[in-house]
Scaffold this motif. Sequence first.
Motif, mmCIF file in Angstrom:
data_model
loop_
_atom_site.group_PDB
_atom_site.id
_atom_site.type_symbol
_atom_site.label_atom_id
_atom_site.label_comp_id
_atom_site.label_asym_id
_atom_site.label_seq_id
_atom_site.Cartn_x
_atom_site.Cartn_y
_atom_site.Cartn_z
ATOM 1 N N GLY A 133 0.803 -1.222 0.000
ATOM 2 C CA GLY A 133 0.000 0.000 0.000
ATOM 3 C C GLY A 133 0.828 1.261 0.000
ATOM 4 N N ASN A 134 1.954 1.234 0.743
ATOM 5 C CA ASN A 134 2.864 2.379 0.806
ATOM 6 C C ASN A 134 2.099 3.648 1.193
ATOM 7 N N CYS A 135 1.461 3.563 2.397
ATOM 8 C CA CYS A 135 0.626 4.676 2.860
ATOM 9 C C CYS A 135 -0.419 5.027 1.793
ATOM 10 N N ALA A 136 -1.224 4.026 1.462
ATOM 11 C CA ALA A 136 -2.143 4.112 0.325
ATOM 12 C C ALA A 136 -3.009 5.370 0.346
ATOM 13 N N LEU A 137 -3.514 5.740 1.517
ATOM 14 C CA LEU A 137 -4.395 6.895 1.602
ATOM 15 C C LEU A 137 -3.757 7.987 2.453
ATOM 16 N N GLU A 138 -3.989 9.228 2.069
ATOM 17 C CA GLU A 138 -3.402 10.348 2.799
ATOM 18 C C GLU A 138 -4.459 11.334 3.281
ATOM 19 N N GLY A 139 -5.734 11.076 2.985
ATOM 20 C CA GLY A 139 -6.803 11.967 3.406
ATOM 21 C C GLY A 139 -7.274 11.661 4.816
ATOM 22 N N VAL A 140 -8.393 12.272 5.202
ATOM 23 C CA VAL A 140 -8.923 12.081 6.554
ATOM 24 C C VAL A 140 -9.424 10.656 6.767
ATOM 25 N N ASP A 141 -9.595 9.896 5.675
ATOM 26 C CA ASP A 141 -10.070 8.515 5.802
ATOM 27 C C ASP A 141 -8.930 7.513 5.946
ATOM 28 N N ARG A 142 -7.718 7.971 6.107
ATOM 29 C CA ARG A 142 -6.571 7.065 6.136
ATOM 30 C C ARG A 142 -6.525 6.216 7.403
ATOM 31 N N ASN A 143 -7.177 6.657 8.482
ATOM 32 C CA ASN A 143 -7.108 5.937 9.759
ATOM 33 C C ASN A 143 -8.350 5.090 10.033
ATOM 34 N N VAL A 144 -9.170 4.890 9.008
ATOM 35 C CA VAL A 144 -10.411 4.130 9.195
ATOM 36 C C VAL A 144 -10.119 2.734 9.734
#
Length: 279
Positions: A133-144
């Motif tokens: 994933g390599n920190c796949a998401l960087e938005g507010v939904d990244r910690n879901v």
Amino acid sequence: MDSSPEGYPQLATLQGTYPQLGIYRRFATLNARNLLYLQAELVDLETSLHDYTREDCESEDPEKRLHSKNWYYLSRSKNGVLDSQWYTMISVREKLKEYNECLFQQRQLSTFDQPEPGNLDFMNAWLTDPRHGNCALEGVDRNVWEAGKDLLVVKPDTLVADSFTRVLRRPLTALYHKLRVSRHRAADEESNIYVYDEKSVVRAADMIGTAISSLMPILSVVVLYCIRDMLTRLGMIAVFTVLFSVALMATTKAKRIEIFAATAAFASVQVVFVGSTSV
């Protein structure tokens, strides 16, 4: 899988390939809040409808007094369209449809399973692994997924298991992986993902549960044979009977009446044994 662009495309490819990783937010609080607001709107409309109905019934206009008895006059009333019985009923109809749909959706959402802890851990590891994933998401939904709360999995848990099997599923899978990893080919070699059939886990857990349940009567006989004091024997009978019933509840999916019958038989055998050895 690695051919997909990083971020949402690659994560979607992962979840589409392995449905058991289709883990998403349930948004239980937001859904409940939405239902509460819809409920409040309907209560307000219901009150208004009641008031307008009473006004029509008490009106000096003969046509208005017919609104509660004749739909033709009700639906074609022109005076006070916005503040009228029929207009309010149209608003109630639209809002009821929205409210009922949300209710059914909320009920359906409540039937979704929670994600299996091992799959959730894998998701979090995959999202942060530079090779995947390599920190796949960087938005507010990244910690879901990292929060691990308010989640559901789209694919139902097909593992027909008791609580004992569910507890053992994760450690048994990890052990099976360690024993097989050297000679078991990865399902996705580029991402180094291994997929195992849960039937093997169920079979192993069933064997362990059966062994525990089978050892309980033997263990009780050995302990009761070594004890000579009658009061202590009776106390141990109570202890082993409780342990036996708990073991049945944890390792089987038997009904309460079936557990009661098996426990009663087990207690009777212990009493007979104690009686025969005390003579």
